[in-house]
Design a protein around this motif. Structure first.
Motif, PDB file in Angstrom:
ATOM      1  N   TYR A 123      23.946  17.651  11.555  1.00 21.70           N
ATOM      2  CA  TYR A 123      22.787  18.544  11.606  1.00 21.70           C
ATOM      3  C   TYR A 123      21.657  17.743  12.228  1.00 21.70           C
ATOM      4  O   TYR A 123      20.905  17.059  11.548  1.00 21.70           O
ATOM      5  CB  TYR A 123      22.441  18.999  10.197  1.00 21.70           C
ATOM      6  CG  TYR A 123      21.305  19.988  10.072  1.00 21.70           C
ATOM      7  CD1 TYR A 123      21.010  20.906  11.063  1.00 21.70           C
ATOM      8  CD2 TYR A 123      20.555  20.030   8.907  1.00 21.70           C
ATOM      9  CE1 TYR A 123      19.994  21.831  10.912  1.00 21.70           C
ATOM     10  CE2 TYR A 123      19.533  20.951   8.738  1.00 21.70           C
ATOM     11  CZ  TYR A 123      19.255  21.845   9.741  1.00 21.70           C
ATOM     12  OH  TYR A 123      18.239  22.757   9.586  1.00 21.70           O
ATOM     13  N   ALA A 124      21.552  17.778  13.535  1.00 25.21           N
ATOM     14  CA  ALA A 124      20.606  16.950  14.276  1.00 25.21           C
ATOM     15  C   ALA A 124      19.509  17.819  14.865  1.00 25.21           C
ATOM     16  O   ALA A 124      19.624  18.321  15.982  1.00 25.21           O
ATOM     17  CB  ALA A 124      21.332  16.167  15.366  1.00 25.21           C
ATOM     18  N   LEU A 125      18.449  17.999  14.104  1.00 26.68           N
ATOM     19  CA  LEU A 125      17.305  18.754  14.605  1.00 26.68           C
ATOM     20  C   LEU A 125      16.718  18.015  15.793  1.00 26.68           C
ATOM     21  O   LEU A 125      16.636  16.787  15.803  1.00 26.68           O
ATOM     22  CB  LEU A 125      16.261  18.904  13.504  1.00 26.68           C
ATOM     23  CG  LEU A 125      16.711  19.704  12.288  1.00 26.68           C
ATOM     24  CD1 LEU A 125      15.694  19.588  11.168  1.00 26.68           C
ATOM     25  CD2 LEU A 125      16.950  21.151  12.656  1.00 26.68           C
ATOM     26  N   ALA A 126      16.303  18.759  16.809  1.00 21.18           N
ATOM     27  CA  ALA A 126      15.738  18.136  18.005  1.00 21.18           C
ATOM     28  C   ALA A 126      15.087  19.196  18.872  1.00 21.18           C
ATOM     29  O   ALA A 126      15.627  20.281  19.044  1.00 21.18           O
ATOM     30  CB  ALA A 126      16.819  17.418  18.800  1.00 21.18           C
ATOM     31  N   GLY A 127      13.940  18.861  19.426  1.00 20.94           N
ATOM     32  CA  GLY A 127      13.264  19.737  20.368  1.00 20.94           C
ATOM     33  C   GLY A 127      13.831  19.586  21.770  1.00 20.94           C
ATOM     34  O   GLY A 127      14.679  18.725  22.028  1.00 20.94           O
ATOM     35  N   GLN A 128      13.350  20.414  22.681  1.00 25.52           N
ATOM     36  CA  GLN A 128      13.880  20.404  24.038  1.00 25.52           C
ATOM     37  C   GLN A 128      13.534  19.135  24.815  1.00 25.52           C
ATOM     38  O   GLN A 128      14.197  18.813  25.786  1.00 25.52           O
ATOM     39  CB  GLN A 128      13.387  21.636  24.791  1.00 25.52           C
ATOM     40  CG  GLN A 128      14.018  22.910  24.262  1.00 25.52           C
ATOM     41  CD  GLN A 128      13.472  24.127  24.952  1.00 25.52           C
ATOM     42  OE1 GLN A 128      12.288  24.432  24.861  1.00 25.52           O
ATOM     43  NE2 GLN A 128      14.329  24.810  25.677  1.00 25.52           N
ATOM     44  N   SER A 129      12.520  18.416  24.393  1.00 24.41           N
ATOM     45  CA  SER A 129      12.152  17.160  25.057  1.00 24.41           C
ATOM     46  C   SER A 129      12.600  15.963  24.243  1.00 24.41           C
ATOM     47  O   SER A 129      11.994  14.896  24.283  1.00 24.41           O
ATOM     48  CB  SER A 129      10.628  17.111  25.263  1.00 24.41           C
ATOM     49  OG  SER A 129      10.219  18.148  26.118  1.00 24.41           O
ATOM     50  N   ALA A 130      13.684  16.106  23.508  1.00 26.11           N
ATOM     51  CA  ALA A 130      14.153  15.076  22.578  1.00 26.11           C
ATOM     52  C   ALA A 130      14.333  13.717  23.240  1.00 26.11           C
ATOM     53  O   ALA A 130      13.999  12.687  22.651  1.00 26.11           O
ATOM     54  CB  ALA A 130      15.460  15.520  21.929  1.00 26.11           C
ATOM     55  N   ALA A 131      14.848  13.680  24.444  1.00 25.96           N
ATOM     56  CA  ALA A 131      15.119  12.396  25.102  1.00 25.96           C
ATOM     57  C   ALA A 131      13.847  11.593  25.350  1.00 25.96           C
ATOM     58  O   ALA A 131      13.914  10.391  25.577  1.00 25.96           O
ATOM     59  CB  ALA A 131      15.860  12.623  26.416  1.00 25.96           C
ATOM     60  N   MET A 132      12.704  12.234  25.275  1.00 20.41           N
ATOM     61  CA  MET A 132      11.440  11.526  25.480  1.00 20.41           C
ATOM     62  C   MET A 132      10.970  10.811  24.217  1.00 20.41           C
ATOM     63  O   MET A 132      10.023  10.034  24.269  1.00 20.41           O
ATOM     64  CB  MET A 132      10.381  12.496  25.974  1.00 20.41           C
ATOM     65  CG  MET A 132      10.744  13.105  27.320  1.00 20.41           C
ATOM     66  SD  MET A 132       9.497  14.218  27.935  1.00 20.41           S
ATOM     67  CE  MET A 132       8.406  13.036  28.671  1.00 20.41           C
ATOM     68  N   ALA A 133      11.615  11.071  23.087  1.00 19.32           N
ATOM     69  CA  ALA A 133      11.253  10.391  21.843  1.00 19.32           C
ATOM     70  C   ALA A 133      11.546   8.903  21.994  1.00 19.32           C
ATOM     71  O   ALA A 133      12.587   8.518  22.517  1.00 19.32           O
ATOM     72  CB  ALA A 133      12.033  10.982  20.671  1.00 19.32           C
ATOM     73  N   ARG A 134      10.619   8.084  21.540  1.00 18.83           N
ATOM     74  CA  ARG A 134      10.748   6.637  21.730  1.00 18.83           C
ATOM     75  C   ARG A 134      11.051   5.931  20.406  1.00 18.83           C
ATOM     76  O   ARG A 134      10.541   6.316  19.362  1.00 18.83           O
ATOM     77  CB  ARG A 134       9.448   6.092  22.303  1.00 18.83           C
ATOM     78  CG  ARG A 134       9.155   6.640  23.687  1.00 18.83           C
ATOM     79  CD  ARG A 134       7.817   6.103  24.182  1.00 18.83           C
ATOM     80  NE  ARG A 134       7.532   6.587  25.501  1.00 18.83           N
ATOM     81  CZ  ARG A 134       6.748   7.629  25.751  1.00 18.83           C
ATOM     82  NH1 ARG A 134       6.187   8.281  24.771  1.00 18.83           N
ATOM     83  NH2 ARG A 134       6.525   8.007  26.986  1.00 18.83           N
TER      84      ARG A 134
END
Length: 159
Positions: A123-134
């Motif tokens: 269950y991995a909540l994530a927004g559409q810009s997830a890859a930008m999370a640092r």
């Protein structure tokens, strides 16, 4: 809108992190912005303490890797697409139970996925810009977001 106020606008952190001219124009057009949602932007920070498998999945996520589903909790949430979500959303699949029953029903699956680092069931909540999370301290992420907002909108009032 924020908390049901029709003139208040809430946005995710992605447009600010991208710092594009199109985003600047969008933000200026819809001012006032009343709040930003920083959920995914802060997920990879050490303070968040998420499972390494979740952090790894976020790091490589594309916008199209996310989906809004009720599969895990019974409430709509944006999450990373995986084998469980695909099966739960497939034509002919039973509808999820209402919240909180669906959340309770999926608890063993969620626990096992975490224990086994099983991204195909996590269950991995994530927004559409997830890859930008640092993977940086939360304070640094917030400072970068503030700087990005100022770059798009000009100086912002403190407090």
């Amino acid at each position: 809108s924020a908390r049901g106020h029709p003139r208040a606008n809430t946005f995710g952190a992605g447009p600010i992190l991208r710092r594009t001219a199109a985003n600047s124009s969008m933000f200026r057009h819809i001012l006032p912005i009343s709040s930003l949602m920083l959920g995914t932007a802060l997920l990879r920070t050490p303070e968040a303490g998420i499972a390494p498998v979740w952090a790894d999945l976020i790091e490589g996520a594309r916008p199209e890797d996310t989906v809004v589903s009720r599969a895990y909790s019974g409430r709509p949430a944006r999450m990373l697409r995986n084998a469980y979500v695909e099966a739960a959303e497939a034509p002919g699949a039973p509808a999820p139970a209402p919240y909180p029953l669906q959340r309770a029903l999926t608890q063993p699956l969620r626990a096992a996925a975490l224990a086994n680092s099983a991204g195909d069931r996590l269950y991995a909540l994530a927004g559409q810009s997830a890859a930008m999370a640092r993977a940086e301290p939360a304070g640094e992420v917030v400072r970068q977001l503030w700087s990005g907002a100022e770059a798009l909108l000009g100086p912002l009032p403190a407090g």
